[in-house]
Design a protein around this motif. Structure first.
Motif, PDB file in Angstrom:
ATOM      1  N   SER A 156       0.856  -1.178   0.000  1.00 47.74           N
ATOM      2  CA  SER A 156       0.000   0.000   0.000  1.00 47.74           C
ATOM      3  C   SER A 156       0.895   1.232   0.000  1.00 47.74           C
ATOM      4  CB  SER A 156      -0.922   0.009   1.226  1.00 47.74           C
ATOM      5  OG  SER A 156      -0.151   0.027   2.422  1.00 47.74           O
ATOM      6  N   CYS A 157       0.344   2.334  -0.474  1.00 44.57           N
ATOM      7  CA  CYS A 157       1.104   3.577  -0.500  1.00 44.57           C
ATOM      8  C   CYS A 157       0.106   4.721  -0.492  1.00 44.57           C
ATOM      9  CB  CYS A 157       2.007   3.651  -1.735  1.00 44.57           C
ATOM     10  SG  CYS A 157       1.106   3.689  -3.314  1.00 44.57           S
ATOM     11  N   HIS A 158       0.624   5.925  -0.289  1.00 47.37           N
ATOM     12  CA  HIS A 158      -0.232   7.111  -0.348  1.00 47.37           C
ATOM     13  C   HIS A 158       0.614   8.306  -0.774  1.00 47.37           C
ATOM     14  CE1 HIS A 158      -3.649   9.716   0.497  1.00 47.37           C
ATOM     15  NE2 HIS A 158      -2.777  10.563   1.019  1.00 47.37           N
ATOM     16  N   GLY A 159       0.019   9.171  -1.579  1.00 48.33           N
ATOM     17  CA  GLY A 159       0.659  10.410  -1.963  1.00 48.33           C
ATOM     18  C   GLY A 159       1.968  10.176  -2.692  1.00 48.33           C
ATOM     19  N   HIS A 160       3.006  10.912  -2.267  1.00 50.25           N
ATOM     20  CA  HIS A 160       4.287  10.868  -2.980  1.00 50.25           C
ATOM     21  C   HIS A 160       4.962   9.511  -2.868  1.00 50.25           C
ATOM     22  CE1 HIS A 160       4.383  15.021  -4.264  1.00 50.25           C
ATOM     23  NE2 HIS A 160       3.928  15.371  -3.076  1.00 50.25           N
ATOM     24  N   ARG A 161       4.589   8.694  -1.884  1.00 52.07           N
ATOM     25  CA  ARG A 161       5.143   7.342  -1.804  1.00 52.07           C
ATOM     26  C   ARG A 161       4.650   6.466  -2.965  1.00 52.07           C
ATOM     27  NH1 ARG A 161       7.593   5.663   2.873  1.00 52.07           N
ATOM     28  NH2 ARG A 161       7.642   7.174   4.562  1.00 52.07           N
ATOM     29  N   CYS A 162       3.571   6.895  -3.626  1.00 51.74           N
ATOM     30  CA  CYS A 162       3.040   6.131  -4.766  1.00 51.74           C
ATOM     31  C   CYS A 162       3.653   6.562  -6.097  1.00 51.74           C
ATOM     32  CB  CYS A 162       1.526   6.307  -4.864  1.00 51.74           C
ATOM     33  SG  CYS A 162       0.568   5.684  -3.461  1.00 51.74           S
ATOM     34  N   GLU A 163       4.317   7.706  -6.136  1.00 54.86           N
ATOM     35  CA  GLU A 163       4.755   8.265  -7.411  1.00 54.86           C
ATOM     36  C   GLU A 163       5.708   7.316  -8.135  1.00 54.86           C
ATOM     37  OE1 GLU A 163       6.168  12.237  -7.384  1.00 54.86           O
ATOM     38  OE2 GLU A 163       4.147  13.051  -7.167  1.00 54.86           O
ATOM     39  N   GLY A 164       5.463   7.171  -9.433  1.00 56.94           N
ATOM     40  CA  GLY A 164       6.292   6.306 -10.252  1.00 56.94           C
ATOM     41  C   GLY A 164       5.915   4.844 -10.170  1.00 56.94           C
ATOM     42  N   SER A 215       0.753   8.729 -20.778  1.00 55.33           N
ATOM     43  CA  SER A 215       1.354   9.717 -19.887  1.00 55.33           C
ATOM     44  C   SER A 215       0.319  10.342 -18.968  1.00 55.33           C
ATOM     45  CB  SER A 215       2.038  10.843 -20.674  1.00 55.33           C
ATOM     46  OG  SER A 215       3.208  10.380 -21.310  1.00 55.33           O
ATOM     47  N   ILE A 216       0.780  10.740 -17.788  1.00 51.20           N
ATOM     48  CA  ILE A 216      -0.037  11.509 -16.849  1.00 51.20           C
ATOM     49  C   ILE A 216       0.735  12.783 -16.516  1.00 51.20           C
ATOM     50  CG2 ILE A 216       0.912  10.239 -14.872  1.00 51.20           C
ATOM     51  CD1 ILE A 216      -2.665  11.686 -15.151  1.00 51.20           C
ATOM     52  N   TRP A 217       0.050  13.915 -16.543  1.00 49.10           N
ATOM     53  CA  TRP A 217       0.658  15.217 -16.252  1.00 49.10           C
ATOM     54  C   TRP A 217      -0.078  15.838 -15.070  1.00 49.10           C
ATOM     55  CZ3 TRP A 217       4.081  17.887 -19.871  1.00 49.10           C
ATOM     56  CH2 TRP A 217       4.331  17.177 -21.051  1.00 49.10           C
ATOM     57  N   VAL A 218       0.675  16.536 -14.226  1.00 45.46           N
ATOM     58  CA  VAL A 218       0.085  17.411 -13.208  1.00 45.46           C
ATOM     59  C   VAL A 218       0.811  18.738 -13.322  1.00 45.46           C
ATOM     60  CG1 VAL A 218      -0.259  17.837 -10.762  1.00 45.46           C
ATOM     61  CG2 VAL A 218      -0.589  15.540 -11.666  1.00 45.46           C
ATOM     62  N   GLY A 219       0.123  19.752 -13.834  1.00 45.07           N
ATOM     63  CA  GLY A 219       0.775  21.020 -14.103  1.00 45.07           C
ATOM     64  C   GLY A 219       1.740  20.900 -15.275  1.00 45.07           C
ATOM     65  N   VAL A 236      -1.609   1.437 -18.781  1.00 44.11           N
ATOM     66  CA  VAL A 236      -1.722   2.533 -17.829  1.00 44.11           C
ATOM     67  C   VAL A 236      -0.355   3.207 -17.674  1.00 44.11           C
ATOM     68  CG1 VAL A 236      -3.594   1.420 -16.552  1.00 44.11           C
ATOM     69  CG2 VAL A 236      -1.225   1.085 -15.819  1.00 44.11           C
ATOM     70  N   SER A 237      -0.394   4.439 -17.190  1.00 43.92           N
ATOM     71  CA  SER A 237       0.825   5.170 -16.842  1.00 43.92           C
ATOM     72  C   SER A 237       1.153   4.893 -15.373  1.00 43.92           C
ATOM     73  CB  SER A 237       0.603   6.669 -17.031  1.00 43.92           C
ATOM     74  OG  SER A 237      -0.262   7.159 -16.006  1.00 43.92           O
ATOM     75  N   PRO A 238       2.361   5.257 -14.927  1.00 48.59           N
ATOM     76  CA  PRO A 238       2.611   5.282 -13.488  1.00 48.59           C
ATOM     77  C   PRO A 238       1.747   6.368 -12.835  1.00 48.59           C
ATOM     78  CG  PRO A 238       4.664   5.360 -14.747  1.00 48.59           C
ATOM     79  CD  PRO A 238       3.560   5.606 -15.713  1.00 48.59           C
ATOM     80  N   MET A 239       1.756   6.391 -11.504  1.00 44.02           N
ATOM     81  CA  MET A 239       0.915   7.323 -10.762  1.00 44.02           C
ATOM     82  C   MET A 239       1.677   8.593 -10.388  1.00 44.02           C
ATOM     83  SD  MET A 239      -1.186   4.809  -8.160  1.00 44.02           S
ATOM     84  CE  MET A 239       0.264   3.990  -7.468  1.00 44.02           C
ATOM     85  N   LEU A 240       0.933   9.699 -10.313  1.00 39.04           N
ATOM     86  CA  LEU A 240       1.423  10.960  -9.764  1.00 39.04           C
ATOM     87  C   LEU A 240       0.530  11.367  -8.603  1.00 39.04           C
ATOM     88  CD1 LEU A 240       2.308  13.268 -12.808  1.00 39.04           C
ATOM     89  CD2 LEU A 240       3.874  12.493 -11.026  1.00 39.04           C
ATOM     90  N   ALA A 241       1.132  11.920  -7.559  1.00 36.59           N
ATOM     91  CA  ALA A 241       0.367  12.398  -6.414  1.00 36.59           C
ATOM     92  C   ALA A 241      -0.124  13.817  -6.689  1.00 36.59           C
ATOM     93  CB  ALA A 241       1.234  12.386  -5.159  1.00 36.59           C
ATOM     94  N   THR A 242      -1.359  14.091  -6.355  1.00 38.66           N
ATOM     95  CA  THR A 242      -1.888  15.446  -6.507  1.00 38.66           C
ATOM     96  C   THR A 242      -3.128  15.612  -5.643  1.00 38.66           C
ATOM     97  OG1 THR A 242      -2.618  17.151  -8.064  1.00 38.66           O
ATOM     98  CG2 THR A 242      -3.394  14.912  -8.467  1.00 38.66           C
ATOM     99  N   GLU A 243      -3.335  16.840  -5.185  1.00 36.64           N
ATOM    100  CA  GLU A 243      -4.579  17.207  -4.511  1.00 36.64           C
ATOM    101  C   GLU A 243      -5.409  18.125  -5.399  1.00 36.64           C
ATOM    102  OE1 GLU A 243      -3.480  18.930  -0.823  1.00 36.64           O
ATOM    103  OE2 GLU A 243      -2.672  17.069   0.024  1.00 36.64           O
ATOM    104  N   ASP A 244      -4.869  18.490  -6.542  1.00 34.12           N
ATOM    105  CA  ASP A 244      -5.536  19.405  -7.461  1.00 34.12           C
ATOM    106  C   ASP A 244      -5.872  18.666  -8.748  1.00 34.12           C
ATOM    107  OD1 ASP A 244      -6.519  21.503  -8.923  1.00 34.12           O
ATOM    108  OD2 ASP A 244      -4.569  22.476  -9.219  1.00 34.12           O
ATOM    109  N   LEU A 245      -7.050  18.098  -8.814  1.00 31.92           N
ATOM    110  CA  LEU A 245      -7.441  17.319  -9.990  1.00 31.92           C
ATOM    111  C   LEU A 245      -7.584  18.193 -11.230  1.00 31.92           C
ATOM    112  CD1 LEU A 245     -10.048  14.873  -8.418  1.00 31.92           C
ATOM    113  CD2 LEU A 245      -7.658  14.434  -8.990  1.00 31.92           C
ATOM    114  N   HIS A 246      -7.787  19.500 -11.048  1.00 33.39           N
ATOM    115  CA  HIS A 246      -7.974  20.382 -12.202  1.00 33.39           C
ATOM    116  C   HIS A 246      -6.679  20.642 -12.947  1.00 33.39           C
ATOM    117  CE1 HIS A 246     -12.200  21.242 -11.535  1.00 33.39           C
ATOM    118  NE2 HIS A 246     -11.929  21.306 -10.252  1.00 33.39           N
TER     119      HIS A 246
END
Length: 289
Positions: A156-164, A215-219, A236-246
């Protein structure tokens, strides 16, 4: 050609400096530019710029990725990462400890009383060792299939521990919801979000054939890309952590056709550039307005 590195920030703790210096050494060993490193790993050029200059602690997966490309000793490298992570996430000390006992606090015992406490501490330590040995014996009696089942359980992971990392490996797909979807005759691309993991990722389901890039982009700067290599079926792409879905945009390239979708609707269809690469979502968002 050896890179000319800028000095690491004075505010960076010693463990973080050691990690950043080691990452710089490994980057030089690869002989790759930042662009080349971004193509060899799931992390963007700007992300590597921040990691290598000590501006941001890289995720564990980024350290592992650079270690693989450079042929590094992963155990030693991840030991440096763990030390830097502990130093970065350790709670700040409440203050310097007082030189003597505070008012109202008993003074440390001396003489016979101190010897009795040492004996009690030794007895407690011996009891803990015996309990540990008993626990080890109990573990040894567990059937092998049960041990295998325990070790193969998803992490299990959460946030930045999930990135990549990839969502299914860490159970993030279980509560995933589609924030945005785009569909045409060739594929369906979805921007997925896991509230439990606090991450977003891109998923593409081609009607036929397979995807070349997902690819997944945040900003503008945070981007992770997988290269399925045209394998058929869902990718699927790897995951990126974000609180801003927009600020999140999911993109995929299937049969030299590019599609992107995000929480902000992209009303202008994406078209691949001369090298058929995925477009910059910042351009797409401006075009959609």
């Amino acid at each position: 050609m050896v890179s000319r590195w800028r000095p690491l920030p004075d505010t960076l703790d010693p463990a973080g400096q050691l990690l950043a210096q080691e990452l710089r050494v490994l980057k030089e060993r690869t002989g790759l530019s930042l662009d080349g490193l971004a193509r060899k790993t799931p992390y963007s050029k700007s992300a590597w710029h921040r990691y290598l200059n000590g501006e941001k602690l890289p995720p564990r997966a980024a350290v592992e990725a650079l270690g693989r490309v450079a042929g590094a000793d992963q155990i030693r490298l991840l030991g440096l990462y763990d030390a830097a992570h502990r130093a970065r996430t350790a709670p700040a000390p409440a203050g310097n400890a007082p030189a003597g006992p505070e008012i109202g606090q008993p003074a440390p015992p001396t003489g016979p009383a101190r010897r009795k406490l040492r004996g009690a501490a030794a007895l407690i330590a011996l009891t803990a060792v015996v309990a540990t040995m008993g626990a080890a014996a109990s573990i040894a009696s567990i059937p092998a299939h049960a041990v295998r089942a325990e070790w193969t359980a998803p992490d299990s992971c959460h946030g930045h521990r999930c990135e990549g990392r990839y969502p299914r490996r860490f159970g993030c797909h279980r509560d995933a919801r589609a924030e945005s979807t785009i569909t045409d005759d060739t594929y369906t691309v979805r921007l997925l979000f896991s509230p439990a993991c606090g991450t977003v990722w891109s998923e593409v389901r081609p009607r036929s054939g397979g995807a070349q890039k997902v690819s997944i982009w945040v900003g503008r700067d945070a981007r992770l890309t997988s290269h399925p290599g045209g394998r058929t079926g869902r990718a699927v792409s790897p995951m990126l952590a974000t609180e801003d879905l927009h600020s999140a945009v999911a993109c995929a390239r299937v049969a030299d056709r590019v599609a992107c979708t995000g929480a902000l609707e992209l009303r202008t269809p994406a078209r691949p550039g001369p090298d058929h690469d995925l477009p910059d979502p910042t351009f797409l968002l401006h075009a959609a307005r």
